[in-house]
Motif scaffolding. Structure first.
Motif, mmCIF file in Angstrom:
data_model
loop_
_atom_site.group_PDB
_atom_site.id
_atom_site.type_symbol
_atom_site.label_atom_id
_atom_site.label_comp_id
_atom_site.label_asym_id
_atom_site.label_seq_id
_atom_site.Cartn_x
_atom_site.Cartn_y
_atom_site.Cartn_z
ATOM 1 N N GLU A 1 0.909 -1.336 0.150
ATOM 2 C CA GLU A 1 0.058 -0.048 -0.051
ATOM 3 C C GLU A 1 0.963 1.335 -0.064
ATOM 4 O O GLU A 1 0.683 2.218 -0.914
ATOM 5 C CB GLU A 1 -1.043 -0.118 1.193
ATOM 6 N N ASN A 2 1.871 1.327 0.649
ATOM 7 C CA ASN A 2 2.644 2.355 0.733
ATOM 8 C C ASN A 2 3.426 2.413 -0.362
ATOM 9 O O ASN A 2 3.813 3.743 -1.063
ATOM 10 C CB ASN A 2 3.693 2.366 2.066
ATOM 11 N N LEU A 3 3.987 1.264 -0.853
ATOM 12 C CA LEU A 3 4.674 1.351 -2.174
ATOM 13 C C LEU A 3 3.660 1.866 -3.636
ATOM 14 O O LEU A 3 4.298 2.695 -4.154
ATOM 15 C CB LEU A 3 5.035 0.077 -2.793
ATOM 16 N N THR A 4 2.643 1.570 -3.579
ATOM 17 C CA THR A 4 1.624 1.988 -4.541
ATOM 18 C C THR A 4 1.385 3.684 -4.286
ATOM 19 O O THR A 4 1.462 4.293 -5.266
ATOM 20 C CB THR A 4 0.314 1.339 -4.343
ATOM 21 N N ILE A 5 1.303 4.087 -2.989
ATOM 22 C CA ILE A 5 0.839 5.460 -2.799
ATOM 23 C C ILE A 5 2.344 6.321 -3.233
ATOM 24 O O ILE A 5 2.275 7.356 -3.887
ATOM 25 C CB ILE A 5 0.545 5.747 -1.337
ATOM 26 N N TYR A 6 3.405 5.829 -2.911
ATOM 27 C CA TYR A 6 4.634 6.418 -3.327
ATOM 28 C C TYR A 6 4.840 6.525 -4.829
ATOM 29 O O TYR A 6 5.313 7.606 -5.430
ATOM 30 C CB TYR A 6 6.050 5.697 -2.693
ATOM 31 N N THR A 7 4.533 5.478 -5.319
ATOM 32 C CA THR A 7 4.668 5.403 -6.805
ATOM 33 C C THR A 7 3.641 6.300 -7.459
ATOM 34 O O THR A 7 4.267 7.019 -8.503
ATOM 35 C CB THR A 7 4.520 3.848 -7.690
ATOM 36 N N ILE A 8 2.425 6.290 -7.168
ATOM 37 C CA ILE A 8 1.654 7.380 -7.766
ATOM 38 C C ILE A 8 2.013 8.867 -7.465
ATOM 39 O O ILE A 8 2.039 9.772 -8.435
ATOM 40 C CB ILE A 8 0.145 7.080 -7.199
ATOM 41 N N VAL A 9 2.494 9.093 -6.268
ATOM 42 C CA VAL A 9 2.977 10.423 -6.085
ATOM 43 C C VAL A 9 4.224 10.630 -6.793
ATOM 44 O O VAL A 9 4.146 11.891 -7.411
ATOM 45 C CB VAL A 9 3.358 10.594 -4.638
ATOM 46 N N VAL A 10 5.141 10.120 -7.238
ATOM 47 C CA VAL A 10 6.200 10.261 -7.724
ATOM 48 C C VAL A 10 5.877 10.346 -9.232
ATOM 49 O O VAL A 10 6.452 11.141 -9.821
ATOM 50 C CB VAL A 10 7.289 9.118 -7.515
ATOM 51 N N LEU A 11 5.238 9.758 -9.652
ATOM 52 C CA LEU A 11 4.679 9.572 -11.350
ATOM 53 C C LEU A 11 4.297 11.068 -11.398
ATOM 54 O O LEU A 11 4.284 11.726 -12.287
ATOM 55 C CB LEU A 11 4.196 8.512 -11.707
ATOM 56 N N CYS A 12 3.326 11.293 -10.494
ATOM 57 C CA CYS A 12 2.506 12.778 -10.561
ATOM 58 C C CYS A 12 3.497 14.061 -10.365
ATOM 59 O O CYS A 12 3.318 14.927 -11.294
ATOM 60 C CB CYS A 12 1.329 12.824 -9.629
ATOM 61 N N LEU A 13 4.558 13.727 -9.565
ATOM 62 C CA LEU A 13 5.470 14.931 -9.354
ATOM 63 C C LEU A 13 6.216 15.015 -10.700
ATOM 64 O O LEU A 13 6.601 16.141 -11.233
ATOM 65 C CB LEU A 13 6.532 14.440 -8.332
ATOM 66 N N GLY A 14 6.616 13.705 -11.567
ATOM 67 C CA GLY A 14 7.250 13.999 -12.780
ATOM 68 C C GLY A 14 6.567 14.314 -13.794
ATOM 69 O O GLY A 14 6.999 15.228 -14.574
ATOM 70 N N ALA A 15 5.344 14.254 -13.743
ATOM 71 C CA ALA A 15 4.209 15.078 -14.722
ATOM 72 C C ALA A 15 4.124 16.309 -14.684
ATOM 73 O O ALA A 15 4.127 16.812 -15.560
ATOM 74 C CB ALA A 15 2.947 14.318 -14.692
ATOM 75 N N VAL A 16 3.961 16.691 -13.289
ATOM 76 C CA VAL A 16 4.086 18.038 -13.028
ATOM 77 C C VAL A 16 5.304 18.790 -13.614
ATOM 78 O O VAL A 16 5.158 19.952 -14.011
ATOM 79 C CB VAL A 16 3.594 18.439 -11.497
ATOM 80 N N LEU A 17 6.274 18.401 -13.238
ATOM 81 C CA LEU A 17 7.511 19.098 -13.646
ATOM 82 C C LEU A 17 7.848 19.345 -15.090
ATOM 83 O O LEU A 17 8.115 20.124 -15.520
ATOM 84 C CB LEU A 17 8.707 18.086 -12.979
ATOM 85 N N ILE A 18 7.376 18.024 -15.717
ATOM 86 C CA ILE A 18 7.506 18.151 -17.264
ATOM 87 C C ILE A 18 6.251 19.008 -17.757
ATOM 88 O O ILE A 18 6.859 19.895 -18.701
ATOM 89 C CB ILE A 18 7.021 16.797 -17.892
ATOM 90 N N MET A 19 5.332 19.107 -17.216
ATOM 91 C CA MET A 19 4.210 20.314 -17.701
ATOM 92 C C MET A 19 4.573 21.575 -17.462
ATOM 93 O O MET A 19 4.205 22.758 -18.317
ATOM 94 C CB MET A 19 2.904 19.857 -17.396
#
Length: 56
Positions: A4-22
């Motif tokens: 569960e923690n791994l899933t939350i971490y992965t989603i947050v990190v991928l969202c952070l990467g998307a926000v940085l790219i945009m």
């Protein structure tokens, strides 16, 4: 490993990467490299943790 923690971490990190790219045009020049490096390290760690959870 707690998936569960791994899933939350992965989603947050991928969202952070998307926000940085945009928002790469709005970030000040002196912060771009550090933010990109931090995001890349976090995304790499997320994939390492995913692979580890499959093997463990």
């Amino acid at each position: 490993m707690n998936t569960e923690n791994l899933t939350i971490y992965t989603i947050v990190v991928l969202c952070l990467g998307a926000v940085l790219i945009m928002s790469r045009d709005r970030v000040p020049q002196r912060l771009k490299r550090g933010m990109a490096l931090t995001a890349a390290i976090m995304i790499f760690l997320a994939f390492v943790f995913i692979i580890y959870s499959f093997l463990a």
